[in-house]
Design a protein around this motif. Structure first.
Motif, short mmCIF file in Angstrom:
data_model
loop_
_atom_site.label_atom_id
_atom_site.label_comp_id
_atom_site.label_asym_id
_atom_site.label_seq_id
_atom_site.Cartn_x
_atom_site.Cartn_y
_atom_site.Cartn_z
N UNK A 37 41.82 -38.19 37.26
CA UNK A 37 41.83 -38.24 35.82
C UNK A 37 43.18 -37.92 35.17
N UNK A 38 43.93 -36.94 35.85
CA UNK A 38 45.09 -36.74 35.35
C UNK A 38 46.06 -37.99 35.67
N UNK A 39 45.99 -38.68 36.82
CA UNK A 39 46.95 -39.78 37.12
C UNK A 39 46.58 -41.00 35.91
N UNK A 40 45.46 -41.32 35.89
CA UNK A 40 45.04 -42.12 34.80
C UNK A 40 45.43 -41.94 33.45
N UNK A 41 45.20 -40.75 33.00
CA UNK A 41 45.30 -40.39 31.46
C UNK A 41 46.63 -39.82 31.31
N UNK A 90 44.59 -33.30 31.69
CA UNK A 90 43.18 -33.97 31.61
C UNK A 90 42.51 -33.37 32.63
N UNK A 91 41.33 -32.99 32.79
CA UNK A 91 40.69 -32.20 33.89
C UNK A 91 39.18 -32.56 33.78
N UNK A 92 38.63 -32.01 34.99
CA UNK A 92 37.31 -31.80 34.97
C UNK A 92 36.97 -30.54 35.88
N UNK A 134 30.20 -34.26 29.24
CA UNK A 134 29.54 -33.57 30.47
C UNK A 134 28.17 -33.43 30.24
N UNK A 135 27.67 -32.66 31.31
CA UNK A 135 26.21 -32.31 31.26
C UNK A 135 26.09 -31.09 32.17
N UNK A 152 38.51 -35.87 41.57
CA UNK A 152 38.38 -36.41 40.41
C UNK A 152 39.25 -35.65 39.28
N UNK A 153 39.02 -34.44 39.14
CA UNK A 153 39.73 -33.92 38.17
C UNK A 153 40.12 -32.47 38.00
N UNK A 154 39.90 -31.84 39.52
CA UNK A 154 40.09 -30.54 39.55
C UNK A 154 41.45 -30.14 40.38
#
Length: 442
Positions: free
Chosen positions: A300-304, A314-316, A270-271, A291-293
């Motif tokens: 993200x959860x779907x892919x990872x 997996x999250x953002x 991140x940044x 995306x990941x929330x």
């Protein structure tokens, strides 16, 4: 606490938990006290409870050269005043059926009170809190005890890969900015956490002009004004804390690998990105829900997790703060899968920044966010936390009223534009901790 007080407080809490969404958007009144504190009030006369939250600009961003000082000072406030020790203070609140607390984060330090609204209980509870706010003594035995407790806690944190990763992320992302300081402090700074240091910090930052007071409950405007004047009467007006310096953007990517004998690798990517009053707040936050929330249904959860089985979670998320708070993507995975998981995390972000969400994804995110929003305001405690946030960050008073409207107004193009401008996948901090233990780690 008397049996009657306990029963009445329990009943009031139960009634609060049964609050309905019909009262989700409150009417906010605001004014400034005679010594310069800003006050926000929501009257809820249906419940015999008053919640008070005093937020000072006295978080870890004010630690300066003494990491951990803000949190250390805040944690000692209730350990003694001129005529009462910690036990006497606690017993005083308990006899009144009142609950109190203190906490410190990066931006703010908070002192809170919850009491029944009956004046014979509320008034002495407010008076006792006023004595604490204005007369904290930081007795030496309490300071020494807190320092020993913190020493043990810091030693334990240094063994936990998740804590190690978070510390490393903030240090790499914020460098010389005050947000790089870890709120709990550092082992080497423990000798600096003294009674004199806490007292100096307290006298500088626990002043009226550096405070925001949020009230929610069974109290009208005149009574609330009198209550807050009594609560802060002993505080000097002082001066508001100076503005924080801006966070400089990362000039290049940072990749850091920290060895740790754990089978699981902890990854953070991140940044710094988002302030509380950022004009891109809603496009970024709504977009991140896709995306990941949004837990297990995010990209993200779907892919990872779902497609590759590389991580259970997996999250953002965005963490908006006074200066640019971080955008963070994270997961835990086996050490031998860390490379693959990192590549997929980056790929998912790249695709989202380039393409944005689909219309269907965005509509689902809006429904989720707007549908759950009333539940975040279904108790006095929830409302008072939002009020303190609005006041502390100087957000418009209609922020809550317009939340659903602003979420629903976000478009696919706005999300894509905001992510393209604000989230640069090529200039991020990547922290990996652990994955070096056991057969998988080897």
């Amino acid at each position: 606490m008397t049996t009657a007080s306990m029963q009445r407080l329990a009943l009031a809490v139960i009634l609060g938990l049964l609050g309905t969404a019909a009262n989700a958007i409150p009417v906010i009144q605001t004014w400034t006290t005679s010594n310069g504190a800003r006050v926000l009030l929501v009257s809820t006369p249906d419940l015999p409870i008053v919640d008070v939250r005093v937020a000072f600009d006295a978080g870890a961003a004010r630690d300066d050269t003494t990491p951990g000082l803000a949190k250390f000072t805040n944690g000692l406030l209730f350990d003694g005043i001129a005529d009462m020790d910690a036990q006497a203070i606690a017993s005083g609140f308990e006899r009144l059926g009142a609950q109190y607390g203190a906490m410190a984060e990066r931006d703010m330090a908070v002192v809170s009170l919850r009491s029944l609204s009956d004046r014979p209980l509320l008034d002495p509870a407010v008076d006792l809190l006023a004595k604490v706010l204005a007369g904290a003594q930081f007795p030496e035995p309490a300071v020494a005890r807190a320092r020993r407790t913190l020493e043990v806690a810091l030693a334990q944190e240094r063994e936990q890969p998740g804590e190690i990763a978070s510390r490393a992320f903030y240090q790499a992302a914020y460098r010389s900015h005050p947000y790089a300081n870890w709120p709990d402090g550092e082992p080497e700074a423990l000798p600096l956490l003294t009674r004199d240091a806490a007292g100096t910090f307290y006298r500088r930052y626990y002043v009226a002009r550096n405070a925001v007071v949020a009230l929610v409950g069974d109290v009208d405007r005149p009574a609330a004004q009198a209550l807050v004047e009594r609560l802060l009467a002993g505080l000097p007006a002082g001066e508001q804390a100076p503005a924080l310096t801006a966070v400089l953007p990362l000039a290049q990517a940072v990749n850091e690998r920290i060895r740790h004998p754990s089978a699981q690798a902890h990854l953070l990517l991140g940044a710094p990105v988002l302030t509380r009053d950022d004009p891109d707040y809603f496009p970024l936050v709504v977009g991140n829900h896709v995306l990941g929330g949004s837990a297990l249904v995010s990209r993200i959860s779907n892919v990872i997790r779902e497609q590759r089985g590389l991580a259970y979670s997996a999250y953002s998320y965005f963490m908006p703060m006074r200066a640019a708070g971080p955008f963070v993507m994270g997961l835990q995975t086996r050490g031998d899968q860390a490379g693959e998981a990192t590549a997929l995390l980056r790929q998912t972000l790249d695709e989202f920044v380039t393409e944005g969400p689909t219309s269907a994804e965005l509509d689902a995110a809006k429904r989720n966010l707007t549908g759950s929003f009333p539940l975040r305001l279904d108790s006095n405690k929830d409302i008072v936390e939002y009020l303190a946030m609005l006041g502390f960050y100087r957000l418009p008073l209609d922020w809550l009223d317009r939340y659903v409207e602003r979420v629903n107004a976000v478009t696919v193009e706005q999300v894509r534009d905001a992510f393209e401008r604000r989230v640069n996948p090529e200039q991020m901090v990547l922290i990996r901790v652990g994955g070096d233990g056991g057969a998988a780690g080897q």
